[in-house]
Design a protein around this motif. Structure first.
Motif, mmCIF file in Angstrom:
data_model
loop_
_atom_site.group_PDB
_atom_site.id
_atom_site.type_symbol
_atom_site.label_atom_id
_atom_site.label_comp_id
_atom_site.label_asym_id
_atom_site.label_seq_id
_atom_site.Cartn_x
_atom_site.Cartn_y
_atom_site.Cartn_z
ATOM 1 N N LYS A 135 55.843 -44.575 130.543
ATOM 2 C CA LYS A 135 57.149 -44.811 129.947
ATOM 3 C C LYS A 135 57.794 -46.047 130.564
ATOM 4 C CE LYS A 135 58.123 -40.015 128.635
ATOM 5 N NZ LYS A 135 58.995 -38.842 128.830
ATOM 6 N N GLU A 136 58.735 -46.629 129.836
ATOM 7 C CA GLU A 136 59.336 -47.894 130.251
ATOM 8 C C GLU A 136 60.044 -47.766 131.595
ATOM 9 O OE1 GLU A 136 62.403 -51.274 128.454
ATOM 10 O OE2 GLU A 136 61.765 -49.562 127.237
ATOM 11 N N ASP A 137 60.777 -46.676 131.825
ATOM 12 C CA ASP A 137 61.479 -46.537 133.096
ATOM 13 C C ASP A 137 60.524 -46.348 134.262
ATOM 14 O OD1 ASP A 137 60.686 -44.097 132.098
ATOM 15 O OD2 ASP A 137 62.383 -42.994 132.901
ATOM 16 N N VAL A 138 59.358 -45.765 134.016
ATOM 17 C CA VAL A 138 58.344 -45.633 135.066
ATOM 18 C C VAL A 138 57.731 -46.997 135.385
ATOM 19 C CG1 VAL A 138 56.162 -44.521 135.701
ATOM 20 C CG2 VAL A 138 57.869 -43.266 134.373
ATOM 21 N N MET A 139 57.471 -47.801 134.356
ATOM 22 C CA MET A 139 56.908 -49.131 134.559
ATOM 23 C C MET A 139 57.817 -49.981 135.459
ATOM 24 S SD MET A 139 53.955 -49.559 132.899
ATOM 25 C CE MET A 139 53.836 -51.290 132.456
ATOM 26 N N LYS A 140 59.129 -49.836 135.292
ATOM 27 C CA LYS A 140 60.058 -50.646 136.080
ATOM 28 C C LYS A 140 60.026 -50.279 137.554
ATOM 29 C CE LYS A 140 63.283 -51.379 132.237
ATOM 30 N NZ LYS A 140 64.651 -51.115 131.713
ATOM 31 N N GLY A 141 59.611 -49.076 137.900
ATOM 32 C CA GLY A 141 59.618 -48.638 139.294
ATOM 33 C C GLY A 141 58.290 -48.782 140.011
ATOM 34 N N LEU A 142 57.304 -49.448 139.400
ATOM 35 C CA LEU A 142 55.983 -49.567 140.023
ATOM 36 C C LEU A 142 56.014 -50.552 141.185
ATOM 37 C CD1 LEU A 142 53.646 -49.675 136.870
ATOM 38 C CD2 LEU A 142 54.302 -47.690 138.250
ATOM 39 N N THR A 143 55.211 -50.250 142.210
ATOM 40 C CA THR A 143 54.994 -51.181 143.320
ATOM 41 C C THR A 143 53.513 -51.496 143.417
ATOM 42 O OG1 THR A 143 54.798 -49.349 144.899
ATOM 43 C CG2 THR A 143 57.000 -50.319 144.585
ATOM 44 N N TRP A 144 53.185 -52.598 144.121
ATOM 45 C CA TRP A 144 51.822 -53.116 144.106
ATOM 46 C C TRP A 144 51.330 -53.373 145.524
ATOM 47 C CZ3 TRP A 144 49.800 -53.125 139.239
ATOM 48 C CH2 TRP A 144 50.722 -53.021 138.191
ATOM 49 N N ARG A 145 50.020 -53.405 145.676
ATOM 50 C CA ARG A 145 49.394 -53.665 146.971
ATOM 51 C C ARG A 145 48.191 -54.574 146.760
ATOM 52 N NH1 ARG A 145 48.109 -47.972 149.235
ATOM 53 N NH2 ARG A 145 47.104 -49.207 150.870
ATOM 54 N N HIS A 146 47.476 -54.883 147.852
ATOM 55 C CA HIS A 146 46.302 -55.761 147.808
ATOM 56 C C HIS A 146 46.661 -57.095 147.150
ATOM 57 C CE1 HIS A 146 42.089 -56.490 148.427
ATOM 58 N NE2 HIS A 146 41.860 -56.741 147.148
ATOM 59 N N ILE B 77 36.050 -52.166 137.291
ATOM 60 C CA ILE B 77 36.957 -51.605 138.286
ATOM 61 C C ILE B 77 36.551 -52.112 139.673
ATOM 62 C CG2 ILE B 77 37.916 -49.516 139.295
ATOM 63 C CD1 ILE B 77 38.639 -49.934 136.348
ATOM 64 N N LEU B 78 37.496 -52.713 140.361
ATOM 65 C CA LEU B 78 37.277 -53.207 141.721
ATOM 66 C C LEU B 78 37.569 -52.107 142.722
ATOM 67 C CD1 LEU B 78 36.902 -55.493 143.866
ATOM 68 C CD2 LEU B 78 39.367 -55.903 143.631
ATOM 69 N N PHE B 79 36.637 -51.885 143.648
ATOM 70 C CA PHE B 79 36.875 -51.007 144.793
ATOM 71 C C PHE B 79 36.963 -51.878 146.041
ATOM 72 C CE2 PHE B 79 35.525 -47.975 141.718
ATOM 73 C CZ PHE B 79 36.055 -46.762 142.103
ATOM 74 N N TYR B 80 38.026 -51.672 146.834
ATOM 75 C CA TYR B 80 38.261 -52.516 147.999
ATOM 76 C C TYR B 80 38.572 -51.638 149.209
ATOM 77 C CZ TYR B 80 43.242 -51.580 147.202
ATOM 78 O OH TYR B 80 44.455 -50.975 147.036
ATOM 79 N N ALA B 81 38.403 -52.222 150.389
ATOM 80 C CA ALA B 81 38.720 -51.517 151.637
ATOM 81 C C ALA B 81 40.177 -51.770 151.970
ATOM 82 C CB ALA B 81 37.814 -52.011 152.758
ATOM 83 N N PRO B 82 41.033 -50.740 151.930
ATOM 84 C CA PRO B 82 42.452 -50.952 152.217
ATOM 85 C C PRO B 82 42.680 -51.310 153.688
ATOM 86 C CG PRO B 82 41.975 -48.614 151.959
ATOM 87 C CD PRO B 82 40.723 -49.340 151.585
ATOM 88 N N GLU B 83 43.794 -51.983 153.945
ATOM 89 C CA GLU B 83 44.098 -52.434 155.298
ATOM 90 C C GLU B 83 44.281 -51.262 156.262
ATOM 91 O OE1 GLU B 83 47.471 -54.937 155.075
ATOM 92 O OE2 GLU B 83 46.482 -56.488 153.857
ATOM 93 N N ASP B 84 44.813 -50.143 155.788
ATOM 94 C CA ASP B 84 45.048 -49.001 156.661
ATOM 95 C C ASP B 84 43.815 -48.132 156.842
ATOM 96 O OD1 ASP B 84 44.990 -48.211 154.082
ATOM 97 O OD2 ASP B 84 46.770 -46.922 154.153
ATOM 98 N N ASP B 85 42.707 -48.456 156.157
ATOM 99 C CA ASP B 85 41.465 -47.701 156.289
ATOM 100 C C ASP B 85 40.290 -48.640 156.025
ATOM 101 O OD1 ASP B 85 39.528 -45.763 156.509
ATOM 102 O OD2 ASP B 85 39.937 -44.838 154.554
ATOM 103 N N PRO B 86 39.947 -49.514 156.984
ATOM 104 C CA PRO B 86 38.904 -50.530 156.753
ATOM 105 C C PRO B 86 37.546 -49.956 156.383
ATOM 106 C CG PRO B 86 40.169 -50.993 158.744
ATOM 107 C CD PRO B 86 40.554 -49.612 158.315
ATOM 108 N N ILE C 52 32.852 -44.943 147.673
ATOM 109 C CA ILE C 52 32.201 -45.931 146.809
ATOM 110 C C ILE C 52 32.262 -47.263 147.525
ATOM 111 C CG2 ILE C 52 32.305 -47.135 144.600
ATOM 112 C CD1 ILE C 52 33.421 -44.626 143.343
ATOM 113 N N MET C 53 31.107 -47.855 147.734
ATOM 114 C CA MET C 53 31.029 -49.109 148.465
ATOM 115 C C MET C 53 31.875 -50.175 147.777
ATOM 116 S SD MET C 53 27.593 -51.251 149.479
ATOM 117 C CE MET C 53 26.948 -49.787 150.304
ATOM 118 N N PRO C 54 32.665 -50.955 148.531
ATOM 119 C CA PRO C 54 33.474 -52.012 147.915
ATOM 120 C C PRO C 54 32.637 -52.907 147.011
ATOM 121 C CG PRO C 54 34.095 -51.741 150.201
ATOM 122 C CD PRO C 54 32.885 -50.870 149.991
ATOM 123 N N GLY C 55 33.201 -53.219 145.859
ATOM 124 C CA GLY C 55 32.522 -54.027 144.859
ATOM 125 C C GLY C 55 33.147 -53.769 143.498
#
Length: 857
Positions: free
Chosen positions: A110-121, A83-92, A62-65
């Motif tokens: 669940k609450e314990d899952v929310m606490k372990g989330l990580t983020w990118r971009h 929904i934003l589609f973007y080109a990740p750094e490891d796959d331009p 899906i073209m970025p946009g």
């Protein structure tokens, strides 16, 4: 030789088939992780070099946009989101869907899952790898984002219920709901005439999560005989505001209300309450909603009230009635009044029972209230009071509950215990002690009240004891309402309760095709005659020879209320007649009369039905009719009846509402007064048939419709009725889902393309045609066609004088304008549409119709 319109449609459809086959690798010359190369030789295209398949060249790409997409989480559906589609750094050269923080809040992790989330971009998008096993996939063909998340990481949900993270507060707006009944009567004995108009409803406004409401009720009557010939009444019965607190599973209410209590009797007050709301629980954990069962001797008006406030009003045809749509938040005693068209009245009291007070293990339910008692003139009358209740699930089998009410000279304390007996049902017992200080003559009164409740479903016997209860109160026990009557009106012992029995029982005898329903209540008082109410319903379906699905039913009641005895029974035998009609023979027995009748009932469609009846009674011939219509603007019923030598009467009932929001509004049918509703927007397309769980309603001239048959905290579904959608409209999305908090005004858009359909040929300024695979969109960015070879395209959503844009190579290239006026028969003509550069100014009438010779050329 040129193709016919049908042949050109078939060729256009072959485009999608060829592309689909090409994606499967047999027709692909080479496939890599980045793209797919098509063997375009298999396509029947005149100009092999004039092809644009860039949008199909990468599997799943899906073209970025930013795209508007409906989000699917496992089998559940969330509202459309950007929904934003973007080109990740490891796959331009690739693309990845951005699952934003706002969207993550709706997933129900669940609450314990929310606490372990990580983020990118830059911390804006979820790293799916932080939720082990999570998969995210976008699909432009369905405008959907699909997520698969292991169920162990999600909060509880089922097919009809979503966790609080997906509940919506709706949009701001104004509403007015009404229920109006009009009746006229002519008494032949004294030639007197009379008519009356009564109604009730709710006005309100929604601001964010707050619901502002005002309930009203009115009555106007005129009689040609009697001392008081004309009566008028209009009053606002209460003003209040409320909002949901999902984190506490509770509702905060401010203003005038009746005490919501499982332990203390109801009374009217002005103040604030914070109460655990069972409606926020999953459906299998919710409580009991009251049912009202009886028999109407004639076409009758049913009025259900509590403490003088009308809760429900409707008209029913002669015969048994079973009212089940009373708000399940109603508790305490209900006054039921059955007003017959012959002038007689039935009255009885219904105790809204609840199942035994049990709470899930480890959970706590609570009710907190503070304020002052008030009267119908909205004035405080009584001491400041506070009350608190709780129920604690101690273990799998035991619940502990209790509460206290403190109000100056009146105080009460209650304590109880509940036990789940597993195969033997559920049982609870509680005791309440009151202490009331009255005048010097009466002194201080102290007494106790004791209650036992039981509930059980016997699956092996197809039976259910919905509720069985017993209550005993000492002579000196007083509820808050009784204390206020004694303190301010001197009625110290006016209707003081002594004993109360209540039972509701259902039994199915499947081998006989028989079902039964029994309701019994008995109340005794220390200073008044006892009240009794028995109600029995039996029904059986059977076959006799070539007659199939015959039904035999019996409804009977015995009522002893305030010293007035009233017995009645209704026996009916009915059989199908044709596809939708039913013919029945009945006999009704009441205190003063016996009636034999034959009736004909027919359901014309899912909106309209009627019933005609004729027969005889002791006084002579009688006849009646009842008609019901579920319109898009209101639900209407009309009735008329005639009794020889006695009376003639007619009635009309209307129930509906009006809703207005910044997104538009509509006049509509209503469900619960002041309750939850859903505003449907077809983006300006009028007369689109939409429906929830009731009959279809059409959008108005502005493309808006409101559905009132919406439940709070349930997952509600609305859809376009494609079977009734006209030829000049096409729905690219026909189903939406939403879960709303109580009283919310939900909002959903349907993507509808309005206009005619026709084959067209697109030509560029130099006489060439757009490339094979180019797309055409209208001014709303809706795709209306894909270009085939030779510039041929099957277009939808054609409107005179409107422009459409042709896209290829990833951008808009030129614009076509529809002719004015359009040809009379679009499907039998082919449009010639010059495609001008976007910077050029098209003429007022641009498109034209190809002649038969031009089409052959």
């Amino acid at each position: 030789m040129g193709l016919s319109p049908v042949g050109k449609v078939a060729r256009l459809q072959s485009l999608g088939l060829c592309i689909s086959l090409a994606l499967g690798t047999p027709l692909a010359m080479a496939q890599t992780a980045d793209n797919i190369q098509f063997n375009t030789d298999v396509l029947d295209v005149n100009d092999q070099n004039n092809i644009d398949l860039s949008q199909f060249s990468r599997g799943g790409y899906i073209m970025p946009g930013t795209y508007g997409m409906t989000v699917h989480v496992n089998k559940n559906k969330l509202p459309e989101q950007q929904i934003l589609f973007y080109a990740p750094e490891d796959d331009p050269k690739g693309s990845r869907a951005c699952v934003s923080k706002a969207l993550v809040e709706q997933l129900g992790l669940k609450e314990d899952v929310m606490k372990g989330l990580t983020w990118r971009h830059q911390g804006e998008c979820l790293d799916e790898g932080s939720v082990h096993g999570m998969e995210v996939r976008g699909d432009l063909s369905t405008s959907s984002l699909y997520m698969r998340i292991p169920q162990a990481y999600l909060e509880y949900s089922d097919e009809s219920w979503d966790p609080p993270s997906r509940w919506e507060e709706g949009i701001p707006g104004l509403l007015l709901d009404y229920n109006v009944n009009a009746n006229s009567q002519y008494q032949q004995r004294d030639s007197s005439k009379g008519y009356s108009v009564s109604g009730n409803g709710t006005a309100g406004a929604n601001l964010g999560s707050w619901r502002l409401r005002a309930d009203w009720q009115a009555n106007f009557s005129h009689q040609t005989a009697g001392e008081q010939q004309t009566r008028k009444q209009l009053e606002w019965s209460r003003y209040y505001a409320y909002r949901a607190f999902p984190s506490l599973r509770s509702k905060l209410m401010l203003g005038e209300n009746e005490l919501d209590s499982g332990m203390f009797d109801n009374f009217r007050f002005t103040g604030a309450s914070l109460v655990s709301d069972d409606n926020m629980l999953p459906p299998n954990l919710r409580g009991y909603a009251p049912e009202v069962v009886g028999v109407a001797k004639t076409n009758a008006k049913i009025v259900i009230s509590q403490l003088g406030r009308v809760l429900y009003e409707t008209t029913v045809a002669a015969g048994p009635f079973h009212i089940q749509d009373i708000n399940d938040a109603v508790t305490g005693e209900l006054n039921v009044r059955v007003e017959e068209q012959d002038g007689s009245v039935q009255e009885f009291v219904l105790n809204t029972a609840s199942i035994p007070y049990l709470t899930r293990p480890g959970s706590v339910r609570f009710k907190l209230t503070a304020g002052r008692p008030s009267n119908w003139q909205h004035h405080a009358q009584g001491p400041l009071f506070g009350t608190g209740e709780f129920s604690w699930g101690v273990s799998n089998g035991w619940s502990l509950y209790g509460g206290a009410l403190a109000g100056g000279d009146y105080n009460a304390l209650s304590l109880g215990i509940g036990r789940d007996l597993l195969m033997f049902g559920a049982l609870s017992f509680d005791a309440t002690q009151s202490r009331a200080s009255l005048s010097q003559e009466d002194g201080t009164l102290s007494g106790g009240s004791y209650r036992l409740s039981y509930s059980k479903r016997f699956d092996e016997y197809d039976s259910q004891v919905t509720f069985a209860g017993y209550r005993f109160s000492d002579r000196n026990f007083m509820s808050m309402g009784e204390y206020l009557d004694a303190r301010y009106y001197g009625n110290r012992m006016n209707g003081s309760g002594k004993q109360q029995y209540t039972i509701t029982f259902n039994q199915q005898f499947r081998e006989w095709g028989l079902s039964s329903y029994i309701n019994y209540s008995h109340e005794t008082y220390w200073d008044l005659p006892a009240n009794d109410r028995y109600s029995l319903t039996l029904s059986r379906y059977f076959d006799i020879g070539r007659f199939r699905n015959l039904s035999l039913s019996l409804s009977a009641y015995r009522n002893n209320y305030n010293g007035i005895k009233d017995d009645g029974a209704y026996l009916s035998l009915s059989m199908p007649w044709g596809d939708k009609a039913t013919v029945s023979f009945s006999e009704a027995v009441s205190r003063n009369d016996t009636t034999h009748a034959v009736s004909y009932y027919d359901r014309l469609d899912d909106r309209r039905s009627y019933q005609l009846s004729t027969g005889s009674s002791r006084s002579g011939v009688r006849a009646s009719g009842f008609y019901n219509h579920e319109g898009g603007l209101a639900q209407m019923s009309a009735n008329a009846s005639y009794q020889e030598g006695s009376y003639s009467a007619a009635g009309l009932s209307l129930q509906g509402g009006m809703t207005l929001t910044p997104e538009g509004g509509a006049v509509h049918r209503s469900g619960t007064a002041g309750g939850t509703r859903l505003l449907i927007d077809t983006q300006g397309v009028a007369d689109v048939p939409v429906r929830g769980y009731g009959s279809t309603t059409n959008t108005n001239a502005w493309g808006k419709a409101v559905l009132g048959d919406v439940s709070s905290y349930y997952r509600n579904r609305a859809n376009i009725d494609l079977n009734q959608l006209g030829d000049t409209a096409e729905a690219t999305q026909s189903v939406v889902e939403v879960t709303l908090t109580e009283g919310a005004i939900g909002y959903r858009k349907f993507d509808v393309i309005a206009g005619a359909k026709a084959m067209a040929v697109i030509r560029l300024a130099d006489g060439s045609e757009p490339p094979f695979g180019a797309t055409v969109t209208n001014v709303r960015k809706q795709e209306t066609g894909i270009v085939n070879d030779g510039g041929n395209v099957y277009l939808t959503g054609i409107n005179a004088g409107e422009s459409m844009t042709v896209h290829w190579s990833g951008s808009a290239q030129c614009e076509v304008r529809m002719p004015t006026p359009l040809p009379a028969d679009m499907l039998m003509n082919t449009l010639l549409l010059p495609c001008r550069a976007l910077s050029a100014q098209p003429q007022a009438t641009e498109g034209s119709v190809l002649t038969a010779k031009e089409q052959k050329g």
